[in-house]
Motif scaffolding. Structure first.
Motif, mmCIF file in Angstrom:
data_model
loop_
_atom_site.group_PDB
_atom_site.id
_atom_site.type_symbol
_atom_site.label_atom_id
_atom_site.label_comp_id
_atom_site.label_asym_id
_atom_site.label_seq_id
_atom_site.Cartn_x
_atom_site.Cartn_y
_atom_site.Cartn_z
ATOM 1 N N THR A 159 49.630 21.445 28.646
ATOM 2 C CA THR A 159 49.287 22.814 28.393
ATOM 3 C C THR A 159 48.570 23.124 27.205
ATOM 4 O O THR A 159 48.161 24.202 26.941
ATOM 5 C CB THR A 159 50.560 23.333 28.169
ATOM 6 N N THR A 165 56.820 24.281 19.885
ATOM 7 C CA THR A 165 57.077 25.691 20.374
ATOM 8 C C THR A 165 57.656 25.626 21.818
ATOM 9 O O THR A 165 58.697 26.384 22.015
ATOM 10 C CB THR A 165 55.470 26.392 20.561
ATOM 11 N N ARG A 169 61.163 27.202 22.496
ATOM 12 C CA ARG A 169 61.188 28.200 23.769
ATOM 13 C C ARG A 169 62.650 27.751 24.607
ATOM 14 O O ARG A 169 63.369 28.554 25.160
ATOM 15 C CB ARG A 169 60.067 28.256 24.476
ATOM 16 N N TRP A 174 64.347 30.225 27.304
ATOM 17 C CA TRP A 174 63.087 30.769 28.233
ATOM 18 C C TRP A 174 63.032 29.979 29.478
ATOM 19 O O TRP A 174 63.541 28.852 29.530
ATOM 20 C CB TRP A 174 61.699 30.486 27.252
ATOM 21 N N GLU A 177 58.743 28.258 33.517
ATOM 22 C CA GLU A 177 57.654 28.766 33.675
ATOM 23 C C GLU A 177 57.102 29.613 32.623
ATOM 24 O O GLU A 177 55.930 29.355 32.131
ATOM 25 C CB GLU A 177 57.536 29.725 34.946
ATOM 26 N N ARG A 178 57.787 30.351 32.027
ATOM 27 C CA ARG A 178 57.473 31.104 30.870
ATOM 28 C C ARG A 178 57.213 30.234 29.673
ATOM 29 O O ARG A 178 56.344 30.580 28.930
ATOM 30 C CB ARG A 178 58.591 32.128 30.474
ATOM 31 N N THR A 179 57.920 29.234 29.553
ATOM 32 C CA THR A 179 57.822 28.240 28.246
ATOM 33 C C THR A 179 56.625 27.683 28.411
ATOM 34 O O THR A 179 55.814 27.556 27.528
ATOM 35 C CB THR A 179 58.809 27.247 28.479
ATOM 36 N N THR A 181 53.749 28.322 30.388
ATOM 37 C CA THR A 181 52.652 29.272 30.711
ATOM 38 C C THR A 181 52.072 30.332 29.802
ATOM 39 O O THR A 181 51.177 30.684 29.661
ATOM 40 C CB THR A 181 52.655 30.021 32.084
ATOM 41 N N THR A 182 53.110 30.746 28.980
ATOM 42 C CA THR A 182 52.888 31.530 27.745
ATOM 43 C C THR A 182 52.239 31.038 26.716
ATOM 44 O O THR A 182 52.690 30.089 26.160
ATOM 45 C CB THR A 182 54.106 32.301 27.243
ATOM 46 N N LYS A 183 50.845 31.412 26.421
ATOM 47 C CA LYS A 183 49.834 30.783 25.470
ATOM 48 C C LYS A 183 50.680 31.415 23.981
ATOM 49 O O LYS A 183 51.147 32.292 23.897
ATOM 50 C CB LYS A 183 48.635 31.351 25.328
ATOM 51 N N TYR A 185 51.274 32.721 20.277
ATOM 52 C CA TYR A 185 50.668 33.561 19.624
ATOM 53 C C TYR A 185 49.588 33.200 18.577
ATOM 54 O O TYR A 185 49.570 32.274 17.767
ATOM 55 C CB TYR A 185 51.807 34.343 18.562
#
Length: 190
Positions: A159, A165, A169, A174, A177-179, A181-183, A185
């Protein structure tokens, strides 16, 4: 000679040597043959495997220490948890060396227990890379997403999200999916 009487002595082995009286009182009356014989015997006892200066011997000693030496920093995760070494390896280190050399040991590999809740036994150990061993640690997290299960390090490679990170998460609840796919910050200028 120098204020001492010198005695001409004949050793049990037949050698003649000159000795001072203090040698007799200290029990050192041989010509040195007994001492040499003791050194040879001691060396024979200490070199039964000729492995003491090898990496493999270090692995063996560290394995013993973490399983049986309470002062070892790793003892709580091994010996205190009941992780032991099979009697055969414990009583005869040459058996461990034989097993290692006939089961894929090389200097770039480490010993790993296949089942982390069991001890060091021939059928529970394998030689793996450090990277593979790191992935198999008890504290490592495994995340399944879209039918694929990988550890945080491998998901990081897939990813581009730092493994720290991903672990943060995951530990904070989390979803997979959220862990994954979320780029992360990004700060200004990145």
């Amino acid at each position: 000679k120098n204020g001492y009487y010198i005695w001409l002595c004949k050793c049990d082995c037949g050698n003649e040597v000159e000795r001072t009286v203090d040698v007799f009182t200290r029990g050192l009356s041989s010509c040195g043959c007994k001492q040499n014989k003791n050194i040879i015997n001691m060396n024979k006892k200490n070199t039964t495997h000729n492995m003491s200066k090898t990496r493999l011997y270090g692995i063996y000693k560290n394995m013993l220490s973490r399983c049986y030496r309470e002062k070892d920093i790793h003892y709580p995760a091994y010996g205190a948890r009941g992780i032991t070494i099979c009697e055969e390896w414990l009583n005869d280190r040459s058996k461990f060396f034989e097993w290692a050399l006939s089961n894929g040991y090389s200097d770039n590999l480490t010993i790993e227990r296949i089942d982390n809740d069991k001890g060091y036994y021939p059928d529970n150990c394998a030689w793996v890379t450090k990277e593979m061993q790191y992935k198999n640690k008890r504290q490592n997290i495994m995340i399944t997403y879209e039918g694929k299960t990988l550890c945080a390090e491998d998901w990081s490679k897939v990813t581009g999200i730092p493994s720290m990170t991903i672990r943060w998460r995951y530990k904070h609840g989390w979803s997979a999916e959220r862990t994954l796919t979320t780029k992360p910050y990004q700060t200004k200028g990145e």
